[in-house]
Design an enzyme around this catalytic site. Structure first.
Site, mmCIF file in Angstrom:
data_model
loop_
_atom_site.group_PDB
_atom_site.id
_atom_site.type_symbol
_atom_site.label_atom_id
_atom_site.label_comp_id
_atom_site.label_asym_id
_atom_site.label_seq_id
_atom_site.Cartn_x
_atom_site.Cartn_y
_atom_site.Cartn_z
ATOM 1 N N MET A 45 0.858 -1.189 0.000
ATOM 2 C CA MET A 45 0.000 0.000 0.000
ATOM 3 C C MET A 45 0.890 1.234 0.000
ATOM 4 O O MET A 45 1.638 1.482 0.956
ATOM 5 C CB MET A 45 -0.941 -0.003 1.214
ATOM 6 N N ASN A 92 -7.181 -11.821 -2.740
ATOM 7 C CA ASN A 92 -7.135 -10.494 -2.128
ATOM 8 C C ASN A 92 -8.474 -9.778 -2.311
ATOM 9 O O ASN A 92 -9.078 -9.847 -3.371
ATOM 10 C CB ASN A 92 -5.997 -9.682 -2.775
ATOM 11 N N ASP A 124 -11.184 -7.552 0.713
ATOM 12 C CA ASP A 124 -12.204 -7.579 1.764
ATOM 13 C C ASP A 124 -11.951 -8.593 2.869
ATOM 14 O O ASP A 124 -12.891 -9.192 3.392
ATOM 15 C CB ASP A 124 -13.598 -7.809 1.159
ATOM 16 N N CYS A 181 -3.079 -1.283 -10.175
ATOM 17 C CA CYS A 181 -3.353 0.101 -9.781
ATOM 18 C C CYS A 181 -4.475 0.701 -10.648
ATOM 19 O O CYS A 181 -4.384 0.705 -11.868
ATOM 20 C CB CYS A 181 -2.076 0.935 -9.906
HETATM 21 C C1 FMN Z 1 -3.875 3.332 0.439
HETATM 22 C C2 FMN Z 1 -3.721 2.190 -0.519
HETATM 23 C C3 FMN Z 1 -2.579 2.094 -1.304
HETATM 24 C C4 FMN Z 1 -2.424 1.031 -2.183
HETATM 25 N N1 FMN Z 1 -1.271 0.930 -2.918
HETATM 26 C C5 FMN Z 1 -1.065 -0.176 -3.689
HETATM 27 C C6 FMN Z 1 0.159 -0.376 -4.360
HETATM 28 O O1 FMN Z 1 1.070 0.451 -4.309
HETATM 29 N N2 FMN Z 1 0.316 -1.528 -5.077
HETATM 30 C C7 FMN Z 1 -0.679 -2.462 -5.182
HETATM 31 O O2 FMN Z 1 -0.504 -3.484 -5.850
HETATM 32 N N3 FMN Z 1 -1.855 -2.278 -4.562
HETATM 33 C C8 FMN Z 1 -2.062 -1.170 -3.808
HETATM 34 N N4 FMN Z 1 -3.230 -1.051 -3.127
HETATM 35 C C9 FMN Z 1 -4.241 -2.119 -3.213
HETATM 36 C C10 FMN Z 1 -4.043 -3.148 -2.096
HETATM 37 O O3 FMN Z 1 -2.784 -3.773 -2.215
HETATM 38 C C11 FMN Z 1 -5.149 -4.220 -2.147
HETATM 39 O O4 FMN Z 1 -5.069 -4.899 -3.371
HETATM 40 C C12 FMN Z 1 -6.538 -3.628 -1.995
HETATM 41 O O5 FMN Z 1 -6.583 -2.688 -0.948
HETATM 42 C C13 FMN Z 1 -7.596 -4.729 -1.763
HETATM 43 O O6 FMN Z 1 -7.321 -5.467 -0.615
HETATM 44 P P1 FMN Z 1 -8.092 -5.187 0.772
HETATM 45 O O7 FMN Z 1 -9.560 -5.352 0.502
HETATM 46 O O8 FMN Z 1 -7.537 -6.195 1.723
HETATM 47 O O9 FMN Z 1 -7.781 -3.767 1.157
HETATM 48 C C14 FMN Z 1 -3.424 0.034 -2.279
HETATM 49 C C15 FMN Z 1 -4.568 0.140 -1.478
HETATM 50 C C16 FMN Z 1 -4.731 1.186 -0.604
HETATM 51 C C17 FMN Z 1 -5.976 1.246 0.248
#
Ligand code: FMN
Length: 373
Positions: A19, A206, A208, A103
């Site tokens: 992130m 990945n 939620d 992204c």
């Molecule tokens: C603040 C933020 C920054 C993120 N930056 C990246 C990133 O740099 N590279 C990436 O592959 N995913 C990025 N993501 C996506 C997360 O890695 C992840 O795929 C997404 O949040 C879904 O998973 P979750 O439901 O567990 O949050 C980012 C998500 C958030 C919320």
């Protein structure tokens, strides 16, 4: 349950999602101290890395005790991506490399990067193939992280997964949303099951996972080989302790009091100050975490606002001292989404992008100068 990334065994099979702006050396340390897993750094732009932009070189700093250094690269050019991977391999900068194809940010997709890229299947294949080749001599496992596709009419994940598998990746991670969905709605875990059935290499699910029980449910429902956890751990690094417990059959849940949360907040801010080598800068970076840590706790608006504006560790200590340390953890916030939950939006793409799947021209201007954007 153990996840194999190349020759490396990951137990429990848990990955801290990369992130940008969050998963720096300070946050990774807080999470690592809680439990096992892979803790991925912030996204690093391939061009900025090979050009040795000082800010980028700082961002790839790992702590001395980070055993399995995991680095995510963002690139659109097979040659530049391979050069970045070679640099990492030759200079021993990391032990695992993940490529970002997920992204959804308009400034990235508009230029054909991130979640827009797998649509251009030949270009995608070349990037992954060359990256795997460059990583192989050093024995560095290379993985990819992607979304389902651009939107429901332009799904790419199964084809991209197979292409990546043919190229020799060690695993494939799927954030089970389309780029159009951004962070809205619900992740489609059925897509993770579909991908798992289509591939022989490990599949990481990945999307939620808010509690450790969600991770077990995802594994059970999809058959995935591991889970990637992003927003669920914002303001809750102890989720990794719950995840380790859940995967080892002792489903306990950490429910820290407000006093315990305050101690973690103070530590997080101090680690950021240490990492950024600047108190003001570290405190400013910490501000975004305040609301996540306090989510659901009965803390007044004035105190919340003051905490979200701190500029020194002494000020933070003083404000944290005003919290009621005995306040129990707000159970009603469990299982609730946190962090980014924005509305869906039409994906900005370069002109003609959808009409030419086999065009493998490298998109121009798709690499931001800096990393972590
Ligand atoms: C603040 C933020 C920054 C993120 N930056 C990246 C990133 O740099 N590279 C990436 O592959 N995913 C990025 N993501 C996506 C997360 O890695 C992840 O795929 C997404 O949040 C879904 O998973 P979750 O439901 O567990 O949050 C980012 C998500 C958030 C919320």
């Amino acid at each position: 349950m153990t996840l194999k990334l190349g020759t490396h065994a990951v137990t429990p099979p848990v990955v801290l999602a990369p992130m940008a702006g969050i998963t720096n050396v300070a946050f990774r340390r807080l999470c690592r101290e809680q439990g096992g897993g892979v803790y991925v750094c912030e996204m690093i732009t391939t061009r900025a890395l090979v050009e040795r932009i000082p800010k980028t070189l700082k961002m790839i700093a790992f702590a001395e005790d980070e055993g399995f250094r995991s680095l995510q690269l963002y690139g659109v050019d097979p040659e530049v991506t391979a050069a970045a991977v070679r640099m990492i391999a030759d200079e021993g900068l990391a032990d695992h490399i993940d490529l970002n194809f997920g992204c959804p940010v308009p400034k990235v997709t508009r230029r054909g990067g991130g979640s827009a890229l797998p649509w251009r299947r030949k270009l995608f294949g070349r990037i992954v193939e060359q990256a795997v080749k460059a990583a192989a001599p050093a024995g560095i496992p290379l993985t990819i992280k992607m979304r389902k596709g651009i939107d429901d009419n332009h799904l790419t994940y199964v084809e991209a997964g197979l292409t990546a598998q043919d190229a020799g990746v060690a695993a494939v991670a799927l954030h089970a949303r389309t780029a159009e969905q951004r962070y809205s709605g619900q992740a489609d875990w059925e897509a993770i099951a579909t991908l798992k059935q289509a591939l022989d290499v490990p599949v990481l699910g990945n999307g939620d996972i808010w509690e450790a029980s969600d991770a077990l449910r995802m594994v059970e429902q999809t058959g995935c080989d591991g889970v990637v956890v992003g927003r669920g751990c914002l303001g809750r690094p102890w989720l990794f302790a719950d995840l380790e417990a859940a995967f080892t059959g002792q489903p306990t849940q950490k429910l820290p009091t407000l006093g315990e949360v305050a101690s973690i907040m103070a530590r997080h801010a101090a680690l950021l100050v240490e990492a950024l080598e600047d108190e003001k800068h570290g405190c400013a970076d910490f501000r975004k975490h305040v609301a996540w840590y306090l989510k659901g706790f009965p803390v007044g608006g004035d105190l919340r606002r003051a905490l979200a504006m701190i500029s020194s560790l002494a000020e933070l200590d003083d404000l944290l001292g005003q919290l009621d340390p005995a306040e129990p953890f707000p159970r009603e916030s469990l299982g609730q989404p946190r962090g980014r939950i924005n509305a869906p939006g039409k994906v900005s793409l370069p002109y003609g992008w959808l009409d030419s799947r086999d065009d493998d021209t490298v998109p121009e201007g798709a690499e931001m100068e800096n990393s972590g954007g």
